[in-house]
Design an enzyme around this catalytic site. Sequence first.
Site, mmCIF file in Angstrom:
data_model
loop_
_atom_site.group_PDB
_atom_site.id
_atom_site.type_symbol
_atom_site.label_atom_id
_atom_site.label_comp_id
_atom_site.label_asym_id
_atom_site.label_seq_id
_atom_site.Cartn_x
_atom_site.Cartn_y
_atom_site.Cartn_z
ATOM 1 N NE ARG A 1 -3.678 0.392 0.233
ATOM 2 C CZ ARG A 1 -4.740 0.619 1.001
ATOM 3 N NH1 ARG A 1 -5.250 -0.374 1.707
ATOM 4 N NH2 ARG A 1 -5.305 1.811 1.070
ATOM 5 N NE ARG B 1 1.925 -0.220 6.832
ATOM 6 C CZ ARG B 1 0.645 -0.508 6.665
ATOM 7 N NH1 ARG B 1 -0.053 -1.046 7.659
ATOM 8 N NH2 ARG B 1 0.024 -0.224 5.537
HETATM 9 C C1 LIG Z 1 -2.009 1.094 11.479
HETATM 10 C C2 LIG Z 1 -2.551 1.111 10.069
HETATM 11 C C3 LIG Z 1 -3.818 0.641 9.825
HETATM 12 C C4 LIG Z 1 -4.334 0.647 8.514
HETATM 13 N N1 LIG Z 1 -5.598 0.165 8.271
HETATM 14 C C5 LIG Z 1 -6.095 0.162 7.025
HETATM 15 C C6 LIG Z 1 -7.402 -0.346 6.715
HETATM 16 O O1 LIG Z 1 -8.125 -0.774 7.605
HETATM 17 N N2 LIG Z 1 -7.837 -0.321 5.445
HETATM 18 C C7 LIG Z 1 -7.072 0.176 4.429
HETATM 19 O O2 LIG Z 1 -7.514 0.173 3.290
HETATM 20 N N3 LIG Z 1 -5.832 0.642 4.668
HETATM 21 C C8 LIG Z 1 -5.331 0.650 5.919
HETATM 22 N N4 LIG Z 1 -4.060 1.123 6.152
HETATM 23 C C9 LIG Z 1 -3.262 1.565 5.016
HETATM 24 C C10 LIG Z 1 -3.256 3.100 4.892
HETATM 25 O O3 LIG Z 1 -4.546 3.586 4.622
HETATM 26 C C11 LIG Z 1 -2.301 3.530 3.762
HETATM 27 O O4 LIG Z 1 -2.761 2.978 2.544
HETATM 28 C C12 LIG Z 1 -0.883 3.074 3.990
HETATM 29 O O5 LIG Z 1 -0.476 3.339 5.311
HETATM 30 C C13 LIG Z 1 0.037 3.790 3.016
HETATM 31 O O6 LIG Z 1 0.102 5.126 3.397
HETATM 32 P P1 LIG Z 1 0.280 6.307 2.377
HETATM 33 O O7 LIG Z 1 -0.815 6.314 1.383
HETATM 34 O O8 LIG Z 1 0.488 7.526 3.218
HETATM 35 O O9 LIG Z 1 1.661 5.867 1.710
HETATM 36 P P2 LIG Z 1 2.238 6.189 0.267
HETATM 37 O O10 LIG Z 1 1.386 5.638 -0.768
HETATM 38 O O11 LIG Z 1 3.647 5.684 0.283
HETATM 39 O O12 LIG Z 1 2.233 7.727 0.194
HETATM 40 C C14 LIG Z 1 3.127 8.526 0.980
HETATM 41 C C15 LIG Z 1 2.580 9.934 1.010
HETATM 42 O O13 LIG Z 1 2.611 10.476 -0.310
HETATM 43 C C16 LIG Z 1 1.448 11.283 -0.506
HETATM 44 N N5 LIG Z 1 0.605 10.648 -1.548
HETATM 45 C C17 LIG Z 1 0.776 9.396 -2.081
HETATM 46 N N6 LIG Z 1 -0.132 9.147 -3.018
HETATM 47 C C18 LIG Z 1 -0.902 10.250 -3.095
HETATM 48 C C19 LIG Z 1 -2.023 10.580 -3.870
HETATM 49 N N7 LIG Z 1 -2.539 9.748 -4.767
HETATM 50 N N8 LIG Z 1 -2.590 11.792 -3.689
HETATM 51 C C20 LIG Z 1 -2.074 12.670 -2.786
HETATM 52 N N9 LIG Z 1 -1.004 12.404 -1.994
HETATM 53 C C21 LIG Z 1 -0.429 11.217 -2.154
HETATM 54 C C22 LIG Z 1 0.709 11.334 0.815
HETATM 55 O O14 LIG Z 1 1.182 12.421 1.559
HETATM 56 C C23 LIG Z 1 1.134 10.042 1.465
HETATM 57 O O15 LIG Z 1 1.013 10.043 2.877
HETATM 58 C C24 LIG Z 1 -3.542 1.131 7.433
HETATM 59 C C25 LIG Z 1 -2.257 1.610 7.721
HETATM 60 C C26 LIG Z 1 -1.736 1.598 9.001
HETATM 61 C C27 LIG Z 1 -0.342 2.118 9.250
#
Ligand SMILES: Cc1cc2nc3c(=O)[nH]c(=O)nc-3n(C[C@H](O)[C@H](O)[C@H](O)COP(=O)(O)OP(=O)(O)OC[C@H]3O[C@@H](n4cnc5c(N)ncnc54)[C@H](O)[C@@H]3O)c2cc1C
Length: 250
Positions: free
Chosen positions: A95, A200
């Site tokens: 993700r 994580r």
């Molecule tokens: C404790 C925990 C519980 C979770 N539970 C769930 C769950 O129940 N269901 C679920 O589906 N997911 C869950 N997740 C996953 C979470 O929703 C994120 O998908 C995952 O942590 C990746 O984060 P991110 O999108 O910030 O990371 P990345 O994709 O690596 O992105 C990093 C940063 O880049 C920026 N960014 C990236 N893509 C975009 C975009 N398209 N538009 C704008 N800005 C962007 C944002 O600032 C983002 O924070 C969980 C995560 C954690 C840590």
Amino acid sequence: MYFYSEPVLTLISRPSFSGPEHLPVAWMGDSTDGERLAEFAGRLCYMSQHNPAKRPTREYLENIKKQGHGSVLEHANYSILFEGVSRSLTHELVRHRAGFAYSQLSQRYVDESEANFVIPPAIVGDDALEREWRTQVESAQGAYVALVAQLMARYGWVADKVHRRKMAREAARAVLPNATETKIVVTANARAWRTMLELRSSEGAELEIRRMAVAGLRLLQREAPGFFSDFEIYVAEDRREAARISYHKV
Ligand SMILES: Cc1cc2nc3c(=O)[nH]c(=O)nc-3n(C[C@H](O)[C@H](O)[C@H](O)COP(=O)(O)OP(=O)(O)OC[C@H]3O[C@@H](n4cnc5c(N)ncnc54)[C@H](O)[C@@H]3O)c2cc1C
């Protein structure tokens, strides 16, 4: 069949920096190529290669993190081979998109008849729970083997054997549990690793990915302290290791 109770991490790639002779930097202190690459990129912005503040590389990078100039960290990429991790872990790992590249073992191409499995951390060390879990896992693998054989027979008319095997395995894998061991090569830049590891290795993360993140953090802290030294690993109230960070999402 092998049961993993810890992930196995191998750093398989790190940056190689060749500083241009016409823009020499007055380096100070210990550093690795990855850290020097980031410092070089940062200093280019202000043409401060002469290092006016007399900062060692790791102190310079500390300031970069403090100021939130994280884009400089994106130049340094590290690749880690993860083994002994489950499919449920990698489902969460992938993700993380920004700055990441993944290549994962294919369950459609690779025979899982002899697959290994990852014991969930909450089950490790409790004999009764482990026995119950192993029984289920072994039965699932038995069902997989039987299904592959039956599907190969069912699709006997498909001339291309590779394609036939793929058809059989992609259907049969549906009975394999989330605990099935997988292997994945993950490449990310230092900024992206920081963001993923922060999320994580936190107490709210699922236990297996948290254990992997703490292990990954230790590996990267040894490799390039300038990028990861502001993480602190501690034992949380739930008696598991977790980590906290000084500079959030630089
Ligand atoms: C404790 C925990 C519980 C979770 N539970 C769930 C769950 O129940 N269901 C679920 O589906 N997911 C869950 N997740 C996953 C979470 O929703 C994120 O998908 C995952 O942590 C990746 O984060 P991110 O999108 O910030 O990371 P990345 O994709 O690596 O992105 C990093 C940063 O880049 C920026 N960014 C990236 N893509 C975009 C975009 N398209 N538009 C704008 N800005 C962007 C944002 O600032 C983002 O924070 C969980 C995560 C954690 C840590």
